[in-house]
Write a protein that holds these residues in place. Structure first.
Motif, PDB file in Angstrom:
ATOM      1  N   ASP A 109      17.743   4.829 -11.799  1.00  0.00           N
ATOM      2  CA  ASP A 109      17.328   4.072 -10.385  1.00  0.00           C
ATOM      3  C   ASP A 109      16.258   5.729 -10.762  1.00  0.00           C
ATOM      4  O   ASP A 109      15.565   5.037  -9.438  1.00  0.00           O
ATOM      5  CB  ASP A 109      18.473   4.407  -9.503  1.00  0.00           C
ATOM      6  CG  ASP A 109      18.898   2.855  -9.267  1.00  0.00           C
ATOM      7  OD1 ASP A 109      20.654   3.367  -9.207  1.00  0.00           O
ATOM      8  OD2 ASP A 109      18.903   2.281 -10.363  1.00  0.00           O
ATOM      9  N   ARG A 110      16.113   6.145 -11.887  1.00  0.00           N
ATOM     10  CA  ARG A 110      14.801   7.079 -11.360  1.00  0.00           C
ATOM     11  C   ARG A 110      13.536   6.635 -11.776  1.00  0.00           C
ATOM     12  O   ARG A 110      13.101   6.897 -12.180  1.00  0.00           O
ATOM     13  CB  ARG A 110      15.156   8.328 -11.663  1.00  0.00           C
ATOM     14  CG  ARG A 110      16.508   9.146 -11.710  1.00  0.00           C
ATOM     15  CD  ARG A 110      16.868  10.534 -12.074  1.00  0.00           C
ATOM     16  NE  ARG A 110      17.243  11.192 -11.874  1.00  0.00           N
ATOM     17  CZ  ARG A 110      17.438  12.657 -12.639  1.00  0.00           C
ATOM     18  NH1 ARG A 110      16.684  13.039 -13.120  1.00  0.00           N
ATOM     19  NH2 ARG A 110      18.766  13.446 -11.439  1.00  0.00           N
ATOM     20  N   ASP A 111      12.992   5.758 -10.792  1.00  0.00           N
ATOM     21  CA  ASP A 111      11.666   4.686 -11.057  1.00  0.00           C
ATOM     22  C   ASP A 111      11.644   4.556  -9.111  1.00  0.00           C
ATOM     23  O   ASP A 111      11.714   4.271  -8.309  1.00  0.00           O
ATOM     24  CB  ASP A 111      12.117   3.819 -11.928  1.00  0.00           C
ATOM     25  CG  ASP A 111      13.024   2.956 -11.836  1.00  0.00           C
ATOM     26  OD1 ASP A 111      13.824   2.761 -10.600  1.00  0.00           O
ATOM     27  OD2 ASP A 111      12.626   2.306 -12.602  1.00  0.00           O
ATOM     28  N   PHE A 112      10.220   4.014  -9.054  1.00  0.00           N
ATOM     29  CA  PHE A 112       9.369   3.662  -8.354  1.00  0.00           C
ATOM     30  C   PHE A 112       8.312   3.005  -8.767  1.00  0.00           C
ATOM     31  O   PHE A 112       7.814   3.233 -10.042  1.00  0.00           O
ATOM     32  CB  PHE A 112       9.500   5.093  -7.746  1.00  0.00           C
ATOM     33  CG  PHE A 112       8.407   5.000  -6.542  1.00  0.00           C
ATOM     34  CD1 PHE A 112       8.617   4.402  -5.132  1.00  0.00           C
ATOM     35  CD2 PHE A 112       6.972   5.317  -6.623  1.00  0.00           C
ATOM     36  CE1 PHE A 112       8.108   4.656  -3.830  1.00  0.00           C
ATOM     37  CE2 PHE A 112       6.089   5.354  -4.726  1.00  0.00           C
ATOM     38  CZ  PHE A 112       6.582   5.295  -4.233  1.00  0.00           C
ATOM     39  N   ALA A 113       7.761   1.924  -7.762  1.00  0.00           N
ATOM     40  CA  ALA A 113       6.030   1.210  -7.699  1.00  0.00           C
ATOM     41  C   ALA A 113       6.072   0.332  -6.543  1.00  0.00           C
ATOM     42  O   ALA A 113       6.464   0.996  -5.913  1.00  0.00           O
ATOM     43  CB  ALA A 113       7.106  -0.122  -8.198  1.00  0.00           C
ATOM     44  N   ILE A 114       4.344   1.362  -7.253  1.00  0.00           N
ATOM     45  CA  ILE A 114       3.495   0.497  -6.014  1.00  0.00           C
ATOM     46  C   ILE A 114       2.835  -0.743  -6.549  1.00  0.00           C
ATOM     47  O   ILE A 114       2.886  -1.248  -7.579  1.00  0.00           O
ATOM     48  CB  ILE A 114       2.568   1.281  -6.124  1.00  0.00           C
ATOM     49  CG1 ILE A 114       2.348   2.793  -5.264  1.00  0.00           C
ATOM     50  CG2 ILE A 114       1.062   0.900  -4.687  1.00  0.00           C
ATOM     51  CD1 ILE A 114       1.849   3.535  -5.287  1.00  0.00           C
ATOM     52  N   ASN A 115       3.729  -2.544  -5.843  1.00  0.00           N
ATOM     53  CA  ASN A 115       3.319  -3.125  -5.662  1.00  0.00           C
ATOM     54  C   ASN A 115       2.009  -3.968  -5.323  1.00  0.00           C
ATOM     55  O   ASN A 115       2.171  -4.063  -4.026  1.00  0.00           O
ATOM     56  CB  ASN A 115       4.516  -3.798  -5.427  1.00  0.00           C
ATOM     57  CG  ASN A 115       5.508  -4.149  -6.583  1.00  0.00           C
ATOM     58  OD1 ASN A 115       5.436  -3.387  -7.381  1.00  0.00           O
ATOM     59  ND2 ASN A 115       6.754  -3.688  -5.993  1.00  0.00           N
ATOM     60  N   ILE A 116       0.797  -4.797  -5.692  1.00  0.00           N
ATOM     61  CA  ILE A 116      -0.014  -5.253  -5.556  1.00  0.00           C
ATOM     62  C   ILE A 116       0.164  -6.247  -5.465  1.00  0.00           C
ATOM     63  O   ILE A 116       0.094  -6.673  -6.223  1.00  0.00           O
ATOM     64  CB  ILE A 116      -1.782  -4.598  -5.985  1.00  0.00           C
ATOM     65  CG1 ILE A 116      -1.733  -2.779  -5.577  1.00  0.00           C
ATOM     66  CG2 ILE A 116      -2.815  -5.034  -5.218  1.00  0.00           C
ATOM     67  CD1 ILE A 116      -1.611  -2.136  -4.322  1.00  0.00           C
ATOM     68  N   VAL A 117      -0.196  -7.363  -4.443  1.00  0.00           N
ATOM     69  CA  VAL A 117      -0.292  -9.182  -4.597  1.00  0.00           C
ATOM     70  C   VAL A 117      -1.418 -10.076  -3.953  1.00  0.00           C
ATOM     71  O   VAL A 117      -1.695  -9.246  -2.795  1.00  0.00           O
ATOM     72  CB  VAL A 117       1.252  -9.544  -4.244  1.00  0.00           C
ATOM     73  CG1 VAL A 117       0.870 -11.298  -4.138  1.00  0.00           C
ATOM     74  CG2 VAL A 117       2.853  -9.152  -4.887  1.00  0.00           C
ATOM     75  N   CYS A 118      -2.485 -10.379  -4.716  1.00  0.00           N
ATOM     76  CA  CYS A 118      -3.565 -11.059  -4.130  1.00  0.00           C
ATOM     77  C   CYS A 118      -3.071 -12.626  -4.342  1.00  0.00           C
ATOM     78  O   CYS A 118      -3.211 -12.998  -5.427  1.00  0.00           O
ATOM     79  CB  CYS A 118      -5.075 -10.971  -5.077  1.00  0.00           C
ATOM     80  SG  CYS A 118      -5.037  -9.147  -5.178  1.00  0.00           S
ATOM     81  N   THR A 119      -3.183 -13.367  -3.213  1.00  0.00           N
ATOM     82  CA  THR A 119      -3.048 -14.768  -3.570  1.00  0.00           C
ATOM     83  C   THR A 119      -4.173 -15.362  -2.475  1.00  0.00           C
ATOM     84  O   THR A 119      -5.404 -15.121  -1.434  1.00  0.00           O
ATOM     85  CB  THR A 119      -1.957 -14.785  -2.187  1.00  0.00           C
ATOM     86  OG1 THR A 119      -1.443 -14.711  -1.270  1.00  0.00           O
ATOM     87  CG2 THR A 119      -0.720 -14.553  -2.778  1.00  0.00           C
ATOM     88  N   MET A 120      -4.994 -16.966  -2.894  1.00  0.00           N
ATOM     89  CA  MET A 120      -5.209 -17.948  -2.506  1.00  0.00           C
ATOM     90  C   MET A 120      -4.935 -18.954  -2.791  1.00  0.00           C
ATOM     91  O   MET A 120      -4.706 -19.238  -3.867  1.00  0.00           O
ATOM     92  CB  MET A 120      -6.153 -17.462  -3.373  1.00  0.00           C
ATOM     93  CG  MET A 120      -7.411 -16.447  -4.036  1.00  0.00           C
ATOM     94  SD  MET A 120      -9.085 -16.488  -3.951  1.00  0.00           S
ATOM     95  CE  MET A 120      -8.835 -16.815  -5.449  1.00  0.00           C
ATOM     96  N   TYR A 121      -4.177 -19.463  -1.815  1.00  0.00           N
ATOM     97  CA  TYR A 121      -3.339 -20.889  -1.261  1.00  0.00           C
ATOM     98  C   TYR A 121      -1.868 -20.302  -2.117  1.00  0.00           C
ATOM     99  O   TYR A 121      -2.090 -21.812  -3.197  1.00  0.00           O
ATOM    100  CB  TYR A 121      -4.169 -21.962  -1.588  1.00  0.00           C
ATOM    101  CG  TYR A 121      -3.700 -23.609  -1.455  1.00  0.00           C
ATOM    102  CD1 TYR A 121      -2.802 -23.251  -0.129  1.00  0.00           C
ATOM    103  CD2 TYR A 121      -2.898 -23.734  -2.049  1.00  0.00           C
ATOM    104  CE1 TYR A 121      -2.324 -24.640   0.975  1.00  0.00           C
ATOM    105  CE2 TYR A 121      -1.875 -25.145  -1.794  1.00  0.00           C
ATOM    106  CZ  TYR A 121      -1.988 -25.564  -0.412  1.00  0.00           C
ATOM    107  OH  TYR A 121      -0.605 -26.748  -0.452  1.00  0.00           O
ATOM    108  N   GLN A 122      -2.280 -19.798  -2.540  1.00  0.00           N
ATOM    109  CA  GLN A 122      -0.162 -19.943  -3.309  1.00  0.00           C
ATOM    110  C   GLN A 122      -0.493 -19.554  -4.406  1.00  0.00           C
ATOM    111  O   GLN A 122       0.680 -19.508  -5.259  1.00  0.00           O
ATOM    112  CB  GLN A 122       0.896 -21.177  -2.856  1.00  0.00           C
ATOM    113  CG  GLN A 122       1.109 -20.785  -1.368  1.00  0.00           C
ATOM    114  CD  GLN A 122       2.309 -22.634  -1.298  1.00  0.00           C
ATOM    115  OE1 GLN A 122       3.038 -22.576  -2.294  1.00  0.00           O
ATOM    116  NE2 GLN A 122       1.974 -23.184  -0.121  1.00  0.00           N
ATOM    117  N   GLU A 123      -1.491 -19.454  -5.066  1.00  0.00           N
ATOM    118  CA  GLU A 123      -1.870 -18.695  -6.297  1.00  0.00           C
ATOM    119  C   GLU A 123      -2.418 -17.260  -6.366  1.00  0.00           C
ATOM    120  O   GLU A 123      -2.573 -16.580  -5.485  1.00  0.00           O
ATOM    121  CB  GLU A 123      -3.370 -19.544  -6.838  1.00  0.00           C
ATOM    122  CG  GLU A 123      -3.328 -20.838  -7.205  1.00  0.00           C
ATOM    123  CD  GLU A 123      -2.741 -21.251  -8.493  1.00  0.00           C
ATOM    124  OE1 GLU A 123      -3.376 -21.105 -10.004  1.00  0.00           O
ATOM    125  OE2 GLU A 123      -1.379 -21.518  -8.675  1.00  0.00           O
TER     126      GLU A 123
END
Length: 305
Positions: free
Chosen positions: A173-187
């Motif tokens: 559990d000693r981890d961490f993340a920054i998540n980026i999501v790019c979407t164009m009409y559910q793609e």
């Protein structure tokens, strides 16, 4: 009270204290270090997306229907970008990023849009991109541009501040993340900055490479071309006077961070970032935000002050 009773009660008290101590969380000195960048994409079967110019900090794409049964052809294209995340993050400390979403065009048949979302949390599956950012972590940042016929619009989130969670006890559990999501009409296109925990108590000590007025020999090699340069650290140790190709190309580079042998530099001329790590023999090896796949840069000390 008999002596054996005193001994027994003392022993029970010691065992109780050991048990209580054992279940208390232990917060060691340390921090997260950026380890890997993962990416994935997906979406609907009836939509086709061409993702192009993907890097660790930018992405462009064009989405269209595979089968058009309407009076117009559904199409949307956008460009997403964001500043690099920090190389080192301390528990419960805040960090800043900025974002830009530029919708280049859209011919609308349905209520669709382009969305850029970011969240800080523990690592998660990359397969959720089309579900949006709801409930996916702390302090979400999100930009959305709606699609109408011929729509073009640019939105920026100039300053997103998030806070790293408290360090956990167990190794996995000693981890961490920054998540980026790019979407164009559910793609969707998903990028995850994955951090590993380090128990090191303090950042790396000052390196000879970064001493004021030291000079570096720099090589930038790969598909974008080969460039040899001489970089000189300024007298205040905050910037670098950089030149390539015998002085025909010049620029100013800011030294942003040198922590735990991880380096982040900002090149003013193209608003780009160099990142890399210091090896044991004092050489930096890394990449840059504008590089294509296979491009690398290295720097070694040429002269000390």
């Amino acid at each position: 009270m008999q002596s054996h009773d005193i001994f027994r009660n003392t022993l029970l008290l010691i065992l109780l204290m050991i048990t209580l101590v054992g279940i208390q969380p232990v917060f060691a000195e340390g921090h997260w270090i950026l380890d890997q960048v993962y990416r994935d994409s997906g979406g609907r079967d009836d939509v086709s997306t061409n993702w192009i110019d993907g890097s660790d900090t930018s992405l462009s794409g064009e989405t269209s229907w595979k089968w058009d049964t309407m009076d117009c052809t559904q199409k949307i294209s956008s460009t997403f970008s964001w500043t690099p995340p920090p190389l080192v993050i301390y528990p419960e400390s805040s960090f800043n990023m900025s974002f830009s979403l530029d919708q280049n065009s859209c011919s609308n048949c349905l209520a669709v849009d382009s969305t850029l979302g970011a969240q800080a949390n523990t690592p998660t599956s990359m397969g959720y991109g089309n579900q949006g950012m709801t409930g996916r972590g702390m302090n979400a940042a999100q930009l959305t541009v709606g699609c109408i016929s011929g729509a073009k619009e640019k939105k920026t989130h100039t300053f997103w501040t998030s806070t790293a969670p408290t360090e956990y006890v167990t190794g996995k559990d000693r981890d961490f993340a920054i998540n980026i999501v790019c979407t164009m009409y559910q793609e969707w296109y998903f990028i995850q900055y994955y951090y590993l925990w380090s128990d090191t108590e303090s950042p790396a000590q000052e390196q000879e490479l970064f001493k004021p007025l030291s000079e570096w020999s720099v090589q930038e090699y790969g598909p974008m071309g080969n460039y040899d340069g001489i970089w000189k650290v300024s007298a205040d140790g905050k910037t670098i006077d950089a030149s390539w190709s015998g002085g025909r190309i010049t620029d100013i580079i800011e030294i942003q961070s040198v922590m735990d042998n991880y380096v982040q530099l900002f090149r003013k001329g193209n608003n780009g970032y160099y990142t890399g790590s210091l090896t044991s023999d004092g050489i930096i090896q890394g990449t840059a935000s504008w590089y294509t796949e296979g491009q690398t840069w290295t720097a070694k000390i040429l002269k000390k002050d």
